[in-house]
Scaffold this active site. Structure first.
Site, PDB file in Angstrom:
ATOM      1  N   SER A  20      22.184 -16.248 -31.008  1.00 48.84           N
ATOM      2  CA  SER A  20      21.102 -15.418 -31.583  1.00 48.84           C
ATOM      3  C   SER A  20      19.706 -15.945 -31.259  1.00 48.84           C
ATOM      4  CB  SER A  20      21.299 -15.169 -33.082  1.00 48.84           C
ATOM      5  OG  SER A  20      21.298 -16.355 -33.839  1.00 48.84           O
ATOM      6  N   ASP A 130      31.125 -17.203 -27.859  1.00 49.60           N
ATOM      7  CA  ASP A 130      30.494 -18.413 -28.399  1.00 49.60           C
ATOM      8  C   ASP A 130      30.535 -19.513 -27.331  1.00 49.60           C
ATOM      9  OD1 ASP A 130      29.736 -20.633 -29.801  1.00 49.60           O
ATOM     10  OD2 ASP A 130      31.088 -20.276 -31.489  1.00 49.60           O
TER      11      ASP A 130
HETATM   12  P1  4NP Z   1      26.132 -19.891 -32.231  1.00 49.51           P
HETATM   13  O1  4NP Z   1      27.078 -21.072 -31.721  1.00 49.51           O
HETATM   14  O2  4NP Z   1      26.861 -19.165 -33.330  1.00 49.51           O
HETATM   15  O3  4NP Z   1      25.958 -19.054 -31.020  1.00 49.51           O
HETATM   16  O4  4NP Z   1      24.857 -20.555 -32.716  1.00 49.51           O
HETATM   17  C1  4NP Z   1      27.658 -22.007 -32.577  1.00 49.51           C
HETATM   18  C2  4NP Z   1      26.921 -23.097 -32.967  1.00 49.51           C
HETATM   19  C3  4NP Z   1      27.493 -24.048 -33.796  1.00 49.51           C
HETATM   20  C4  4NP Z   1      28.786 -23.900 -34.236  1.00 49.51           C
HETATM   21  C5  4NP Z   1      29.524 -22.793 -33.856  1.00 49.51           C
HETATM   22  C6  4NP Z   1      28.952 -21.850 -33.017  1.00 49.51           C
HETATM   23  N1  4NP Z   1      29.364 -24.897 -35.057  1.00 49.51           N
HETATM   24  O5  4NP Z   1      30.566 -24.778 -35.367  1.00 49.51           O
HETATM   25  O6  4NP Z   1      28.682 -25.855 -35.438  1.00 49.51           O
END
Ligand code: 4NP
Length: 163
Positions: A20, A130
């Protein structure tokens, strides 16, 4: 955040440090290029509280900067129930983000969240994958997807502002 501009857009992922913020930075620059920066406010948020207050992931910042988008002033925040009244567009990066948003949307909240790519992309993906646990090409693909969908969101907004 909410503002006095006619329209407002919120991009939402899980952590608000990869996808995002990238969409936020890309879309903000496309608004400037389209002459719409004073018409549309942009923000981003995560459905989780893991990274509140942090800068975007360094890999996201690096990949974005190589394409001319500076994400460094952004700080992560969590999506809240008021966001559905504050924003005209609430755009989820994947279907888990969408379900999480639907779970916190008040029954009388104004804006229904939608999947960003399903609504605005011409590419075959319906979700922005992701990139957090993967390699550098995942961050490039996030940029490819959000640049394309942002162009179509700009077109939608231009039509809406002219209506
Ligand atoms: P985002 O990616 O949702 O695109 O910001 C992630 C960032 C961190 C984590 C998971 C997805 N996490 O599990 O910390």
């Amino acid at each position: 955040m909410s503002s006095s501009k006619p329209l407002s857009v919120l991009f939402v992922c899980l952590g608000n440090i990869c996808r995002s913020p990238t969409a936020h930075g890309v879309f903000e620059q496309k608004l400037v290029r389209a002459g719409l920066a004073d018409q549309v406010s942009v923000d981003s948020a995560g459905t989780a509280a893991y990274h509140i207050g942090k800068q975007p992931d360094s890999r996201s910042q690096k990949a974005a900067l190589e394409r001319g988008y500076d994400l460094s002033t952004q700080r992560a925040r969590q999506a809240i129930s008021e966001d559905f009244d504050r924003f005209d567009y609430v755009l989820a990066m994947d279907s888990e983000n969408l379900r999480n948003l639907q779970a916190i949307k008040p029954a009388n909240g104004k804006t229904d969240p939608v999947l960003f790519l399903q609504k605005y992309s011409t590419m075959s993906e319906l979700e922005v994958p992701d990139p957090y646990y993967g390699g550098a090409q995942g961050f490039e693909y996030v940029l490819d997807l959000v640049e394309d969908a942002s162009d179509h969101l700009i077109e939608d907004i231009q039509k809406r502002l002219q209506a």
